[in-house]
Design a protein around this motif. Structure first.
Motif, mmCIF file in Angstrom:
data_model
loop_
_atom_site.group_PDB
_atom_site.id
_atom_site.type_symbol
_atom_site.label_atom_id
_atom_site.label_comp_id
_atom_site.label_asym_id
_atom_site.label_seq_id
_atom_site.Cartn_x
_atom_site.Cartn_y
_atom_site.Cartn_z
ATOM 1 N N PHE A 26 0.856 -1.183 0.000
ATOM 2 C CA PHE A 26 0.000 0.000 0.000
ATOM 3 C C PHE A 26 0.889 1.230 0.000
ATOM 4 O O PHE A 26 1.948 1.235 0.644
ATOM 5 C CB PHE A 26 -0.909 0.022 1.234
ATOM 6 N N ILE A 27 0.454 2.263 -0.699
ATOM 7 C CA ILE A 27 1.181 3.524 -0.707
ATOM 8 C C ILE A 27 0.255 4.625 -0.221
ATOM 9 O O ILE A 27 -0.867 4.767 -0.709
ATOM 10 C CB ILE A 27 1.781 3.857 -2.091
ATOM 11 N N ALA A 28 0.726 5.356 0.764
ATOM 12 C CA ALA A 28 -0.033 6.486 1.309
ATOM 13 C C ALA A 28 0.571 7.762 0.750
ATOM 14 O O ALA A 28 1.790 7.918 0.698
ATOM 15 C CB ALA A 28 0.029 6.484 2.830
ATOM 16 N N THR A 29 -0.302 8.678 0.333
ATOM 17 C CA THR A 29 0.128 9.979 -0.166
ATOM 18 C C THR A 29 -0.703 11.054 0.520
ATOM 19 O O THR A 29 -1.757 10.767 1.093
ATOM 20 C CB THR A 29 -0.043 10.087 -1.694
ATOM 21 N N VAL A 30 -0.222 12.281 0.437
ATOM 22 C CA VAL A 30 -0.933 13.402 1.032
ATOM 23 C C VAL A 30 -0.885 14.556 0.034
ATOM 24 O O VAL A 30 0.177 14.908 -0.477
ATOM 25 C CB VAL A 30 -0.353 13.787 2.413
ATOM 26 N N ALA A 31 -2.059 15.101 -0.292
ATOM 27 C CA ALA A 31 -2.179 16.089 -1.360
ATOM 28 C C ALA A 31 -1.346 17.342 -1.107
ATOM 29 O O ALA A 31 -0.749 17.889 -2.034
ATOM 30 C CB ALA A 31 -3.642 16.462 -1.563
ATOM 31 N N GLU A 32 -1.287 17.809 0.114
ATOM 32 C CA GLU A 32 -0.602 19.061 0.422
ATOM 33 C C GLU A 32 0.916 18.933 0.441
ATOM 34 O O GLU A 32 1.628 19.939 0.415
ATOM 35 C CB GLU A 32 -1.085 19.617 1.774
ATOM 36 N N PHE A 33 1.435 17.712 0.486
ATOM 37 C CA PHE A 33 2.873 17.435 0.435
ATOM 38 C C PHE A 33 3.109 16.393 -0.663
ATOM 39 O O PHE A 33 3.384 15.221 -0.381
ATOM 40 C CB PHE A 33 3.381 16.885 1.775
ATOM 41 N N PRO A 34 3.003 16.777 -1.935
ATOM 42 C CA PRO A 34 3.026 15.789 -3.027
ATOM 43 C C PRO A 34 4.337 15.012 -3.172
ATOM 44 O O PRO A 34 4.342 13.941 -3.772
ATOM 45 C CB PRO A 34 2.748 16.626 -4.276
ATOM 46 N N SER A 35 5.421 15.503 -2.594
ATOM 47 C CA SER A 35 6.686 14.782 -2.733
ATOM 48 C C SER A 35 6.882 13.704 -1.671
ATOM 49 O O SER A 35 7.859 12.955 -1.713
ATOM 50 C CB SER A 35 7.859 15.769 -2.679
ATOM 51 N N LEU A 36 5.959 13.600 -0.717
ATOM 52 C CA LEU A 36 6.097 12.629 0.368
ATOM 53 C C LEU A 36 5.109 11.476 0.217
ATOM 54 O O LEU A 36 3.978 11.672 -0.224
ATOM 55 C CB LEU A 36 5.871 13.311 1.718
ATOM 56 N N SER A 37 5.561 10.284 0.594
ATOM 57 C CA SER A 37 4.690 9.109 0.596
ATOM 58 C C SER A 37 5.253 8.106 1.597
ATOM 59 O O SER A 37 6.375 8.258 2.093
ATOM 60 C CB SER A 37 4.613 8.482 -0.800
ATOM 61 N N TRP A 38 4.454 7.070 1.871
ATOM 62 C CA TRP A 38 4.876 6.020 2.803
ATOM 63 C C TRP A 38 4.295 4.708 2.307
ATOM 64 O O TRP A 38 3.128 4.639 1.941
ATOM 65 C CB TRP A 38 4.362 6.319 4.203
ATOM 66 N N MET A 39 5.122 3.671 2.288
ATOM 67 C CA MET A 39 4.664 2.363 1.816
ATOM 68 C C MET A 39 4.730 1.350 2.937
ATOM 69 O O MET A 39 5.632 1.390 3.774
ATOM 70 C CB MET A 39 5.517 1.917 0.633
ATOM 71 N N ASP A 40 3.759 0.437 2.918
ATOM 72 C CA ASP A 40 3.736 -0.633 3.900
ATOM 73 C C ASP A 40 2.857 -1.753 3.373
ATOM 74 O O ASP A 40 1.950 -1.498 2.582
ATOM 75 C CB ASP A 40 3.211 -0.127 5.254
ATOM 76 N N GLU A 41 3.092 -2.975 3.831
ATOM 77 C CA GLU A 41 2.238 -4.100 3.457
ATOM 78 C C GLU A 41 0.851 -3.968 4.065
ATOM 79 O O GLU A 41 -0.103 -4.547 3.583
ATOM 80 C CB GLU A 41 2.882 -5.415 3.910
#
Length: 115
Positions: A26-41
Motif C-alpha cells: 500500500f502507498i499512502a500519499t498526502v495532497a498538500e505534500f506531493p513529494s512525500l509518501s509512505w509504503m507498507d504491506e
C-alpha cells in the motif's frame, strides 16, 4: 491552525491510501505534500507512517521558520476559477451554451458539476 499541536495539524491533511501492484504494498500519499509518501504491506500502517512523517516535517518546518502548507480542509476558496482556452474552444463553448439557452458561465458550471 498554527497554535494546534503538530500531530493535530498533521491529521487535518488530505490523505489517500491505495494498493501499488508494482510494489506489492500500500502507498499512502498526502495532497498538500506531493513529494512525500509512505509504503507498507498494511494499509493502516501506510497511513499512520505517513501521518507521523508529516508531523515530523511540520515540526521541522516550524522550527526553521518555514511556512507550513494549509490543509485543504481549512483553506478558504473563492468559488471563482479562471480558465484559459483557445479562441476556437471559447467559440465552441459559447455556441454550445447558446444551444442550451443558458449563459456560458452556467453551461460551464453544469459541465463541471457532472465531472
Amino acid at each position: 491552525m498554527t497554535n494546534l499541536p503538530t500531530p493535530a495539524v498533521a491529521a487535518h491533511y488530505k490523505y489517500n491510501v491505495s494498493w501499488s501492484p508494482e510494489d506489492d504494498e500500500f502507498i499512502a500519499t498526502v495532497a498538500e505534500f506531493p513529494s512525500l509518501s509512505w509504503m507498507d504491506e498494511n494499509q493502516i500502517l501506510a497511513l499512520t507512517g505517513l501521518r507521523d512523517l508529516i508531523a515530523e516535517v511540520i515540526q521541522d518546518m516550524r522550527d526553521s521558520g518555514e511556512e507550513v502548507p494549509v490543509p485543504f480542509s481549512v483553506r478558504k476558496f473563492s468559488g471563482s476559477i479562471r480558465v484559459r482556452v483557445s479562441p476556437e474552444k471559447h467559440r465552441d463553448l459559447t455556441i454550445a451554451a447558446a444551444d442550451q439557452r443558458v449563459s456560458l458561465n452556467r453551461y460551464l458550471t453544469e459541465r463541471l458539476a457532472s465531472c
